[in-house]
Design a protein around this motif. Structure first.
Motif, PDB file in Angstrom:
ATOM      1  N   ALA A 160       0.844  -1.201   0.000  1.00 30.77           N
ATOM      2  CA  ALA A 160       0.000   0.000   0.000  1.00 30.77           C
ATOM      3  C   ALA A 160       0.880   1.253   0.000  1.00 30.77           C
ATOM      4  CB  ALA A 160      -0.921  -0.019   1.225  1.00 30.77           C
ATOM      5  N   MET A 161       1.937   1.242   0.819  1.00 33.42           N
ATOM      6  CA  MET A 161       2.809   2.419   0.897  1.00 33.42           C
ATOM      7  C   MET A 161       3.567   2.624  -0.421  1.00 33.42           C
ATOM      8  SD  MET A 161       4.266   2.594   4.804  1.00 33.42           S
ATOM      9  CE  MET A 161       5.100   1.015   4.897  1.00 33.42           C
ATOM     10  N   LEU A 162       3.993   1.528  -1.047  1.00 28.41           N
ATOM     11  CA  LEU A 162       4.709   1.642  -2.323  1.00 28.41           C
ATOM     12  C   LEU A 162       3.766   2.186  -3.400  1.00 28.41           C
ATOM     13  CD1 LEU A 162       6.967  -1.563  -2.580  1.00 28.41           C
ATOM     14  CD2 LEU A 162       7.635   0.784  -2.014  1.00 28.41           C
ATOM     15  N   ASP A 183      -1.970   6.509   8.449  1.00 27.57           N
ATOM     16  CA  ASP A 183      -2.991   7.123   9.312  1.00 27.57           C
ATOM     17  C   ASP A 183      -4.380   6.896   8.714  1.00 27.57           C
ATOM     18  OD1 ASP A 183      -1.152   8.020  11.113  1.00 27.57           O
ATOM     19  OD2 ASP A 183      -0.933  10.009  10.199  1.00 27.57           O
ATOM     20  N   PHE A 184      -4.458   7.098   7.423  1.00 27.77           N
ATOM     21  CA  PHE A 184      -5.746   6.937   6.723  1.00 27.77           C
ATOM     22  C   PHE A 184      -6.259   5.495   6.851  1.00 27.77           C
ATOM     23  CE2 PHE A 184      -7.087   5.162   2.565  1.00 27.77           C
ATOM     24  CZ  PHE A 184      -8.373   5.670   2.512  1.00 27.77           C
ATOM     25  N   MET A 185      -5.357   4.539   6.661  1.00 32.10           N
ATOM     26  CA  MET A 185      -5.770   3.134   6.732  1.00 32.10           C
ATOM     27  C   MET A 185      -6.151   2.743   8.158  1.00 32.10           C
ATOM     28  SD  MET A 185      -3.053   1.379   4.081  1.00 32.10           S
ATOM     29  CE  MET A 185      -3.378  -0.294   4.599  1.00 32.10           C
ATOM     30  N   ALA A 186      -5.354   3.226   9.114  1.00 32.68           N
ATOM     31  CA  ALA A 186      -5.630   2.879  10.512  1.00 32.68           C
ATOM     32  C   ALA A 186      -6.997   3.424  10.921  1.00 32.68           C
ATOM     33  CB  ALA A 186      -4.541   3.435  11.416  1.00 32.68           C
ATOM     34  N   LEU A 200      -2.261  -3.723  11.770  1.00 25.75           N
ATOM     35  CA  LEU A 200      -1.921  -2.359  11.362  1.00 25.75           C
ATOM     36  C   LEU A 200      -1.688  -1.468  12.577  1.00 25.75           C
ATOM     37  CD1 LEU A 200      -1.662  -0.535   8.841  1.00 25.75           C
ATOM     38  CD2 LEU A 200      -4.098  -0.064   9.047  1.00 25.75           C
ATOM     39  N   GLN A 201      -2.566  -1.620  13.560  1.00 27.85           N
ATOM     40  CA  GLN A 201      -2.418  -0.801  14.777  1.00 27.85           C
ATOM     41  C   GLN A 201      -1.096  -1.114  15.470  1.00 27.85           C
ATOM     42  OE1 GLN A 201      -4.348   1.550  15.697  1.00 27.85           O
ATOM     43  NE2 GLN A 201      -6.230   1.216  14.516  1.00 27.85           N
ATOM     44  N   GLN A 208       5.637   4.407  15.747  1.00 26.12           N
ATOM     45  CA  GLN A 208       5.677   5.570  16.639  1.00 26.12           C
ATOM     46  C   GLN A 208       6.887   5.501  17.556  1.00 26.12           C
ATOM     47  OE1 GLN A 208       1.784   5.488  18.204  1.00 26.12           O
ATOM     48  NE2 GLN A 208       0.976   6.551  16.402  1.00 26.12           N
ATOM     49  N   GLY A 209       7.167   4.295  18.047  1.00 24.38           N
ATOM     50  CA  GLY A 209       8.349   4.114  18.881  1.00 24.38           C
ATOM     51  C   GLY A 209       9.603   4.358  18.072  1.00 24.38           C
ATOM     52  N   GLU A 210       9.610   3.810  16.870  1.00 26.82           N
ATOM     53  CA  GLU A 210      10.787   3.879  16.006  1.00 26.82           C
ATOM     54  C   GLU A 210      11.021   5.300  15.495  1.00 26.82           C
ATOM     55  OE1 GLU A 210      13.152   0.755  13.881  1.00 26.82           O
ATOM     56  OE2 GLU A 210      12.416   1.102  15.862  1.00 26.82           O
ATOM     57  N   LEU A 211       9.921   5.993  15.221  1.00 28.97           N
ATOM     58  CA  LEU A 211      10.032   7.316  14.600  1.00 28.97           C
ATOM     59  C   LEU A 211       9.991   8.425  15.625  1.00 28.97           C
ATOM     60  CD1 LEU A 211       7.561   7.004  11.584  1.00 28.97           C
ATOM     61  CD2 LEU A 211      10.005   6.801  11.532  1.00 28.97           C
ATOM     62  N   LYS A 212      10.325   8.089  16.847  1.00 28.37           N
ATOM     63  CA  LYS A 212      10.197   9.060  17.946  1.00 28.37           C
ATOM     64  C   LYS A 212      10.238  10.509  17.440  1.00 28.37           C
ATOM     65  CE  LYS A 212      11.687   6.345  21.799  1.00 28.37           C
ATOM     66  NZ  LYS A 212      12.594   5.260  21.573  1.00 28.37           N
ATOM     67  N   GLY A 213       9.088  11.177  17.458  1.00 31.05           N
ATOM     68  CA  GLY A 213       9.030  12.563  17.027  1.00 31.05           C
ATOM     69  C   GLY A 213       9.214  12.714  15.518  1.00 31.05           C
ATOM     70  N   ALA A 214       9.046  11.629  14.769  1.00 30.82           N
ATOM     71  CA  ALA A 214       9.204  11.683  13.307  1.00 30.82           C
ATOM     72  C   ALA A 214      10.504  12.379  12.926  1.00 30.82           C
ATOM     73  CB  ALA A 214       8.009  12.378  12.664  1.00 30.82           C
ATOM     74  N   ASN A 215      11.564  12.106  13.665  1.00 36.64           N
ATOM     75  CA  ASN A 215      12.824  12.792  13.370  1.00 36.64           C
ATOM     76  C   ASN A 215      13.515  12.177  12.153  1.00 36.64           C
ATOM     77  OD1 ASN A 215      13.833  10.386  14.249  1.00 36.64           O
ATOM     78  ND2 ASN A 215      14.296  11.131  16.292  1.00 36.64           N
ATOM     79  N   ALA A 216      14.635  12.782  11.791  1.00 35.26           N
ATOM     80  CA  ALA A 216      15.311  12.345  10.571  1.00 35.26           C
ATOM     81  C   ALA A 216      15.743  10.884  10.654  1.00 35.26           C
ATOM     82  CB  ALA A 216      16.523  13.227  10.340  1.00 35.26           C
ATOM     83  N   LEU A 217      16.163  10.431  11.856  1.00 35.83           N
ATOM     84  CA  LEU A 217      16.591   9.040  12.005  1.00 35.83           C
ATOM     85  C   LEU A 217      15.444   8.092  11.698  1.00 35.83           C
ATOM     86  CD1 LEU A 217      18.710   8.865  15.288  1.00 35.83           C
ATOM     87  CD2 LEU A 217      19.440   9.263  12.959  1.00 35.83           C
ATOM     88  N   GLY A 218      14.288   8.362  12.326  1.00 35.33           N
ATOM     89  CA  GLY A 218      13.122   7.497  12.142  1.00 35.33           C
ATOM     90  C   GLY A 218      12.675   7.471  10.692  1.00 35.33           C
TER      91      GLY A 218
END
Ligand SMILES: C[S@@+](CC[C@H](N)C(=O)[O-])C[C@H]1O[C@@H](n2cnc3c(N)ncnc32)[C@H](O)[C@@H]1O
Length: 528
Positions: A160-162, A183-186, A200-201, A208-218
């Motif tokens: 779906a993401m691709l 977000d839309f799918m969830a 999915l949830q 969310q854990g991995e992307l902490k704050g949606a930073n560049a690393l995540g």
């Protein structure tokens, strides 16, 4: 769509499970003869900026480390960090895995984390070939990969993401679109009574854990792990078949406790035993039961003999560490009464009535994060309970059995090791933190400790850790922290309110300093 690692580097972090110590411990338990990690040669394939091997090079100064990565920008960044740390026992090469020949050298441990499933088939083939041709006779290789059947469900999310990002080139725009689609799918798929919705949830929670704050690393994790052009999961049995064609064999999973089935009914266990005729079949059926989606597999030369029946005697030379705490405030260690020990997360517990094992666990918690050689631990614990001399053999067997049972159940209970790093529990008069941990703190809120695990820092710990260069005593640390707080580099709060008054700052820091130093000691970031 291939995302360039030069343009969007991969977060180069440490992975505790790739430590040669982990491989050596498991290999020893399985009757192999791994090379001592304190004097070994380690190769990492796809080492990015070396974030996984320069902490090892610091922790194991008499061992040699080589990293190979195709991305010049990442290798350049690694060179910068290595020269800042002044490490002499590590080399990073900008090189294609495809160009590694037998002359590149023999290594006692080979690590390929996050590479196998994410490279085209010819590179995958070559990776396995390198694990054979460049592995010393008693060597162990670590290879991680996405696995089926768990990835079938994940594959639907990736598809779906691709699809959503198929016409977008810009990497960050792709991340934004993919996250919006999730977000839309969830939102659209109910989590209740829907297997896919629930999955999915749980993936969203993971992200969310991995992307902490949606930073560049995540964002880089999402780009390179899920949105990468190549992402080919395999069944465990297919992976082992591939390894077998290269003259390699299965040793175990790096998460050793995973190899031992648990939590199943007696009937399920009985059926498993009839279905599975060997270890590979057993683990493949376990993967079906557990819907496994990621594996971290250890391999060795097919010529070596892996002894799958665990023998207590193989563990006697190993080291143990544990931070279990007794449930009771007043545990009785000298008598034969059952005491329950709790892990940090309280998810798993250990109960034993063996006096020496109880005394050993209490001692290990006191000296955490140090590990103690089991033969020494036996003597220390026996002394604590005044054990009679004639019981020494029995005590040794009972202690070993308890340590092994705990380790093979969960590493949250007891960890076993093949060496003891130069870690200290108590912050001395002039506390010294490992330069690797200090470098981590300089860059953010993650510091790699002396066990190669990640310590997650508060902003206060982050500032404090950077100051622990062994030159400052407590007064000097307080001066420096006060300076940072006045300059508002360090933001202090009291009862939820920001503190800016210098008259309040100093006493507040005085209160905070010692517990935070203790925390850093317990987190394994301090060295002697
Ligand atoms: C997903 S990242 C994993 C990085 C690191 N091992 C980790 O787990 O954090 C894959 C890495 O493999 C490198 N890589 C991909 N193909 C390669 C090749 N043919 N030769 C060498 N490195 C390669 C990439 O540049 C990237 O740094």
């Amino acid at each position: 769509m291939r995302t360039d690692y030069d343009e969007t580097p991969y977060p180069s972090l440490s992975y505790g499970q790739t430590h040669p110590d982990r491989m050596a411990t498991i290999a020893t338990l399985l009757g192999l003869h791994p090379v001592p990690v304190t004097h070994c040669r380690v190769l990492e394939l796809g080492s990015a900026a070396g974030g996984n091997i320069y902490p090892l090079a610091y922790a194991l100064p008499d061992s040699q480390f080589v990293g190979v990565d195709i991305s010049q920008a990442q290798v350049d960044e690694g060179h910068r960090l290595i020269s800042r740390l002044g490490l002499q026992n590590i080399a990073l090469h900008k090189m294609d895995i495809m160009d590694i020949t037998p002359e590149f050298g023999q290594f006692d441990y080979i690590i390929a984390h996050g590479v196998y499933s994410w490279v085209p088939a010819p590179v995958r083939e070559k990776l396995m070939q390198v694990c054979k041709q460049n592995l010393s006779p008693n060597g162990v290789a670590f290879v991680s990969y996405n696995s089926y059947p768990g990835w079938h469900m994940m594959g639907a999310i990736r598809a779906a993401m691709l699809y959503r990002t198929r016409n977008t080139q810009d990497p960050m725009e792709r991340v934004t679109q993919a996250r919006a689609l999730l977000d839309f799918m969830a939102e659209g798929i109910p989590a209740e009574n829907s297997v896919f919705g629930a999955f999915l949830q749980s993936y969203m929670r993971f992200l969310q854990g991995e992307l902490k704050g949606a930073n560049a690393l995540g964002n880089a994790f999402l780009l390179h792990d899920e949105l990468e052009e190549v992402n080919d999961p395999v069944y465990f049995s297919q992976f082992i078949a591939h390894a077998t064609t290269h003259g390699l064999q299965y040793v175990a999973e790096a998460d050793f406790a995973d190899v031992f089935p648990k939590g199943f009914s007696e009937q399920t266990m009985a059926t498993l035993q009839t279905l599975a005729h060997d270890i590979v079949e057993m683990e493949q059926y376990l993967d079906f039961l557990r819907s496994k989606m990621f594996r971290q597999t250890l391999l060795c030369h097919a010529e070596n003999t892996v002894q799958r029946t665990l023998s207590l005697n193989r563990a006697i030379g190993l080291y143990a560490s544990s931070r279990l705490r007794p449930e009771s405030q007043t545990p009785s260690i000298e008598t034969v009464s059952v005491e329950k020990f709790l892990s940090g997360s309280d998810e798993v517990t250990l109960s034993t009535d063996h006096p020496v094992s109880k005394a050993a666990l209490i001692y290990l918690a006191e000296v955490w994060p140090r590990a103690i050689r089991i033969s020494d631990l036996l003597n220390i614990a026996r002394e604590k309970v005044n054990a009679p001399p004639e019981r020494i053999e029995e005590d040794a067997q009972d202690l070993l059995a308890n340590m092994l049972k705990a380790y093979t159940y969960s590493s949250q209970l007891v960890e076993l090791h093949a060496f003891q790093p130069r870690v200290v529990t108590e912050p001395g008069e002039r506390p010294l933190a490992s330069p690797v941990a200090r470098l981590g703190a300089e860059g953010g809120l993650i510091a790699t400790n002396m066990w190669h695990e990640r310590a997650h820092l508060t902003p206060f710990l982050r500032q404090l850790l950077q100051l622990l260069d062994g030159a400052r005593d407590r007064a000097a640390l307080l001066d420096k922290l006060t300076e940072l707080a006045i300059a508002e580099v360090l933001h202090l709060k009291l009862d939820g309110e920001p503190v800016t008054d210098p008259a309040v700052i100093r006493p507040l820091l005085e209160r905070e300093l010692e517990p935070n130093l203790q925390w850093l000691g317990r987190a394994g970031t301090l060295v002697g």
